[in-house]
Design a protein around this motif. Structure first.
Motif, PDB file in Angstrom:
ATOM      1  N   MET A 106       0.724  -1.151  -0.027  1.00  0.00           N
ATOM      2  CA  MET A 106      -0.029   0.015   0.269  1.00  0.00           C
ATOM      3  C   MET A 106       0.894   1.306  -0.090  1.00  0.00           C
ATOM      4  SD  MET A 106      -3.333  -0.821   2.245  1.00  0.00           S
ATOM      5  CE  MET A 106      -2.504  -1.328   3.794  1.00  0.00           C
ATOM      6  N   SER A 107       1.879   1.353  -0.795  1.00  0.00           N
ATOM      7  CA  SER A 107       2.848   2.403  -0.937  1.00  0.00           C
ATOM      8  C   SER A 107       1.980   3.480  -1.542  1.00  0.00           C
ATOM      9  CB  SER A 107       3.943   2.022  -1.788  1.00  0.00           C
ATOM     10  OG  SER A 107       3.331   1.963  -3.161  1.00  0.00           O
ATOM     11  N   PRO A 108       2.653   4.560  -1.493  1.00  0.00           N
ATOM     12  CA  PRO A 108       2.047   6.006  -2.219  1.00  0.00           C
ATOM     13  C   PRO A 108       1.928   5.733  -3.745  1.00  0.00           C
ATOM     14  CG  PRO A 108       3.895   6.713  -0.593  1.00  0.00           C
ATOM     15  CD  PRO A 108       3.861   5.291  -0.637  1.00  0.00           C
ATOM     16  N   GLY A 109       2.899   5.171  -4.396  1.00  0.00           N
ATOM     17  CA  GLY A 109       2.711   4.897  -5.714  1.00  0.00           C
ATOM     18  C   GLY A 109       1.359   3.972  -5.870  1.00  0.00           C
ATOM     19  N   ALA A 110       1.289   2.905  -5.307  1.00  0.00           N
ATOM     20  CA  ALA A 110       0.015   1.973  -5.593  1.00  0.00           C
ATOM     21  C   ALA A 110      -1.248   3.056  -4.982  1.00  0.00           C
ATOM     22  CB  ALA A 110       0.283   0.856  -4.353  1.00  0.00           C
ATOM     23  N   MET A 111      -1.275   3.717  -4.154  1.00  0.00           N
ATOM     24  CA  MET A 111      -2.281   4.762  -4.047  1.00  0.00           C
ATOM     25  C   MET A 111      -2.679   5.469  -5.127  1.00  0.00           C
ATOM     26  SD  MET A 111      -3.558   3.843  -1.219  1.00  0.00           S
ATOM     27  CE  MET A 111      -2.973   2.104  -1.442  1.00  0.00           C
ATOM     28  N   ARG A 112      -1.676   6.221  -5.872  1.00  0.00           N
ATOM     29  CA  ARG A 112      -1.810   6.719  -7.074  1.00  0.00           C
ATOM     30  C   ARG A 112      -2.318   5.993  -8.173  1.00  0.00           C
ATOM     31  NH1 ARG A 112       3.029   9.103  -5.178  1.00  0.00           N
ATOM     32  NH2 ARG A 112       4.513   7.575  -6.337  1.00  0.00           N
ATOM     33  N   GLY A 113      -1.967   4.984  -8.227  1.00  0.00           N
ATOM     34  CA  GLY A 113      -2.676   4.010  -9.205  1.00  0.00           C
ATOM     35  C   GLY A 113      -4.030   3.597  -9.012  1.00  0.00           C
ATOM     36  N   LEU A 114      -4.666   3.683  -7.941  1.00  0.00           N
ATOM     37  CA  LEU A 114      -6.000   3.574  -7.471  1.00  0.00           C
ATOM     38  C   LEU A 114      -6.865   4.797  -7.577  1.00  0.00           C
ATOM     39  CD1 LEU A 114      -5.640   1.306  -4.451  1.00  0.00           C
ATOM     40  CD2 LEU A 114      -6.399   0.471  -6.516  1.00  0.00           C
ATOM     41  N   GLU A 115      -6.051   6.004  -7.521  1.00  0.00           N
ATOM     42  CA  GLU A 115      -6.912   7.130  -7.367  1.00  0.00           C
ATOM     43  C   GLU A 115      -7.923   7.592  -8.386  1.00  0.00           C
ATOM     44  OE1 GLU A 115      -5.811  11.950  -6.454  1.00  0.00           O
ATOM     45  OE2 GLU A 115      -4.241  10.613  -6.756  1.00  0.00           O
ATOM     46  N   ASN A 116      -7.481   7.306  -9.542  1.00  0.00           N
ATOM     47  CA  ASN A 116      -8.508   7.825 -10.696  1.00  0.00           C
ATOM     48  C   ASN A 116      -9.880   6.699 -10.858  1.00  0.00           C
ATOM     49  OD1 ASN A 116      -6.817  10.039 -11.595  1.00  0.00           O
ATOM     50  ND2 ASN A 116      -5.823   8.802 -13.076  1.00  0.00           N
ATOM     51  N   GLY A 117      -9.382   5.629 -10.614  1.00  0.00           N
ATOM     52  CA  GLY A 117     -10.314   4.752 -10.413  1.00  0.00           C
ATOM     53  C   GLY A 117     -11.230   4.976  -9.319  1.00  0.00           C
ATOM     54  N   PHE A 118     -10.863   4.982  -8.034  1.00  0.00           N
ATOM     55  CA  PHE A 118     -11.812   5.477  -7.099  1.00  0.00           C
ATOM     56  C   PHE A 118     -12.529   6.660  -7.354  1.00  0.00           C
ATOM     57  CE2 PHE A 118      -9.893   3.193  -2.970  1.00  0.00           C
ATOM     58  CZ  PHE A 118      -9.715   1.968  -3.947  1.00  0.00           C
ATOM     59  N   LYS A 119     -12.057   7.724  -7.833  1.00  0.00           N
ATOM     60  CA  LYS A 119     -12.705   9.066  -7.944  1.00  0.00           C
ATOM     61  C   LYS A 119     -14.002   8.737  -8.967  1.00  0.00           C
ATOM     62  CE  LYS A 119      -9.034  12.132  -6.484  1.00  0.00           C
ATOM     63  NZ  LYS A 119      -8.232  13.402  -6.720  1.00  0.00           N
ATOM     64  N   ALA A 120     -13.526   8.095 -10.007  1.00  0.00           N
ATOM     65  CA  ALA A 120     -14.475   7.816 -11.007  1.00  0.00           C
ATOM     66  C   ALA A 120     -15.732   7.038 -10.633  1.00  0.00           C
ATOM     67  CB  ALA A 120     -13.955   7.390 -12.295  1.00  0.00           C
ATOM     68  N   LYS A 121     -15.487   6.062  -9.828  1.00  0.00           N
ATOM     69  CA  LYS A 121     -16.504   5.275  -9.089  1.00  0.00           C
ATOM     70  C   LYS A 121     -17.235   6.166  -8.160  1.00  0.00           C
ATOM     71  CE  LYS A 121     -14.297   0.698 -10.380  1.00  0.00           C
ATOM     72  NZ  LYS A 121     -14.043  -0.437  -9.711  1.00  0.00           N
ATOM     73  N   ALA A 122     -16.702   6.843  -7.493  1.00  0.00           N
ATOM     74  CA  ALA A 122     -17.378   7.820  -6.452  1.00  0.00           C
ATOM     75  C   ALA A 122     -18.377   8.667  -7.299  1.00  0.00           C
ATOM     76  CB  ALA A 122     -16.487   8.504  -5.467  1.00  0.00           C
ATOM     77  N   VAL A 123     -17.761   9.416  -8.358  1.00  0.00           N
ATOM     78  CA  VAL A 123     -18.599  10.150  -9.007  1.00  0.00           C
ATOM     79  C   VAL A 123     -19.849   9.617  -9.613  1.00  0.00           C
ATOM     80  CG1 VAL A 123     -18.681  11.541 -11.159  1.00  0.00           C
ATOM     81  CG2 VAL A 123     -16.821  11.823  -9.600  1.00  0.00           C
ATOM     82  N   ALA A 124     -19.608   8.342 -10.269  1.00  0.00           N
ATOM     83  CA  ALA A 124     -20.749   7.491 -10.729  1.00  0.00           C
ATOM     84  C   ALA A 124     -21.697   7.282  -9.694  1.00  0.00           C
ATOM     85  CB  ALA A 124     -20.245   6.282 -11.363  1.00  0.00           C
ATOM     86  N   LEU A 125     -21.413   6.909  -8.519  1.00  0.00           N
ATOM     87  CA  LEU A 125     -22.451   6.249  -7.545  1.00  0.00           C
ATOM     88  C   LEU A 125     -22.998   7.447  -7.006  1.00  0.00           C
ATOM     89  CD1 LEU A 125     -23.595   4.443  -5.674  1.00  0.00           C
ATOM     90  CD2 LEU A 125     -21.347   4.671  -4.007  1.00  0.00           C
ATOM     91  N   VAL A 126     -22.202   8.545  -6.810  1.00  0.00           N
ATOM     92  CA  VAL A 126     -22.817   9.713  -6.090  1.00  0.00           C
ATOM     93  C   VAL A 126     -24.056  10.228  -7.195  1.00  0.00           C
ATOM     94  CG1 VAL A 126     -22.591  12.448  -5.699  1.00  0.00           C
ATOM     95  CG2 VAL A 126     -21.087  10.436  -4.508  1.00  0.00           C
TER      96      VAL A 126
END
Length: 399
Positions: A106-126
């Motif tokens: 769960m390194s900072p690099g791994a988090m950056r790799g998840l960020e765009n996908g998480f944000k897109a899914k949050a926008v879709a759900l919201v």
């Protein structure tokens, strides 16, 4: 070195009572004013209510052990109902090995790799929810989003994911004294625990996922093959139940402070700051335990061997000696240094992913929602280990 009870400040404060859990903050203030460490007579444990002492305990794993259990049950004296976590409920050198693997995955690099996908899914759900104008901010959002995105990162398929919520509820409800809520959950243990164990096996995990990377660490000898599934299991509390509760409490804080929602709606880039301030102001994880492996002391007060210490994180994060205006919710506050995620070698290894999930949800809402208000009474979960809601009905007005 052990002292008699008469040498301690004592209190009849019950941190697990229902009324206390609904609004613990007046009692916390009274404890902070009383002493740096207080004997809770009902349970025969010590409570530590102030920021300075709690931070000192977090920094001293030699005198204040995690291996005695994160809850009220004393693992030095009693057998736990499940195998202890080899991260949260372990001391060095075991903790050093297991924590190193999780931190790398769960390194900072791994988090950056998840960020765009998480944000897109949050926008879709919201966007789906705000079209309805009214929804349950916990059941429809705070629970749904983490269970949607985090098991994907962990490498677990969609089948039966609702079992993760039950398992997490078991873990945290078991941190305090047994109550009817915990017993009801444990009635499901014969079905849920084997399901969780199966999902943590190598063959159940998607290639390249966080879970698969744990088994790669086992193959290289960093952890044993027997430790690998327990380490995969540790991700569940890091990315699911506490995060769900934290998002729910953040939304609750924002509905109670419409002027702060207006600030966030005007500047959605404050989403992460708002999430952190909510962790300080009304922490979803209000306490954690440590256990003394031998005689020691806190603030000059002697503590005997195998004593349980209740670290009141929720109290420390409202300590007037550490924070200006501690009882005010202010998302523009410089909040670095709060201990909602703990600190020291046992600081929450999943805090980056929790922040990523919390920020994604709040930013998605703030981008489209001008105001948010409750339409009914919030329902608190009867968990002795979390300050959490099971329902928060809301209505939103879009921009």
């Amino acid at each position: 070195m052990a002292a008699s009870a008469l040498e301690y400040a004592c209190s009849d404060f019950d941190p697990f009572a229902w009324d206390t859990r609904i609004d613990p903050y007046p009692a916390y203030a009274a404890l902070r004013a009383k002493a740096p460490i207080v004997r809770l007579e009902k349970y025969g444990i010590f409570a530590v209510p102030r920021f300075a002492e709690i931070k000192a305990v977090f920094a001293d794993h030699l005198n204040f052990s995690n291996a005695g259990g994160a809850g009220i049950v004393n693992y030095f004296k009693e057998k736990p109902w499940r195998p202890p976590s080899i991260v949260l409920e372990a001391d060095p050198p075991l903790h050093t090995r297991t924590r190193k693997v999780l931190a790398r995955i769960m390194s900072p690099g791994a988090m950056r790799g998840l960020e765009n996908g998480f944000k897109a899914k949050a926008v879709a759900l919201v966007n789906e929810l705000i079209e309805k104008r009214s929804f349950d901010a916990v059941r429809d959002l705070a629970e749904v989003f983490p269970v949607t995105v985090f098991p994907d990162a962990l490498g677990i398929d969609n089948e039966g994911r609702e079992n993760f919520l039950t398992y997490g509820a078991m873990v945290f409800a078991g941190m305090g004294p047994e109550n009817d809520y915990f017993r009801t959950l444990m009635a499901q243990a014969p079905q849920v625990l084997p399901w969780v164990a199966a999902k943590c096996q190598r063959e159940a995990l998607a290639p390249g996922s966080f879970g698969a990377q744990v088994y790669e660490a086992a193959d290289s000898g960093e952890v044993t093959q027997d430790e690998a599934p327990l380490l995969v299991r540790s991700f569940l509390s890091a990315g699911l139940d506490t995060t769900i509760s934290a998002i729910g409490m953040a939304l609750f804080s924002l509905t109670r402070h419409p002027e702060q929602w207006a600030v966030l709606a005007a500047n959605p880039s404050l989403a992460r700051a708002a999430f952190d301030e909510s962790l300080r102001y009304d922490s979803a994880a209000p306490y954690v335990f440590r256990t003394t492996p031998h005689e020691t002391e806190i603030a000059g007060v002697p503590i005997g061997k195998h004593e349980k210490l209740l670290l009141l994180i929720g109290s420390a994060n409202r300590d007037e000696t550490r924070w200006e205006r501690p009882d005010q919710f202010d998302i523009t506050r410089r909040v670095s240094g709060h201990i909602g995620f703990g600190t020291g070698i046992h600081g929450c290894v999943g805090q980056m992913i929790a922040r990523l999930e919390g920020e994604a949800v709040l930013a998605a809402l703030a981008a489209s929602v001008a105001s948010i208000e409750t339409t009914g009474e919030p329902v608190y979960r009867d968990s002795s280990g979390l300050r959490a809601l099971s329902s928060l009905p809301v209505r939103v007005t879009t921009k």
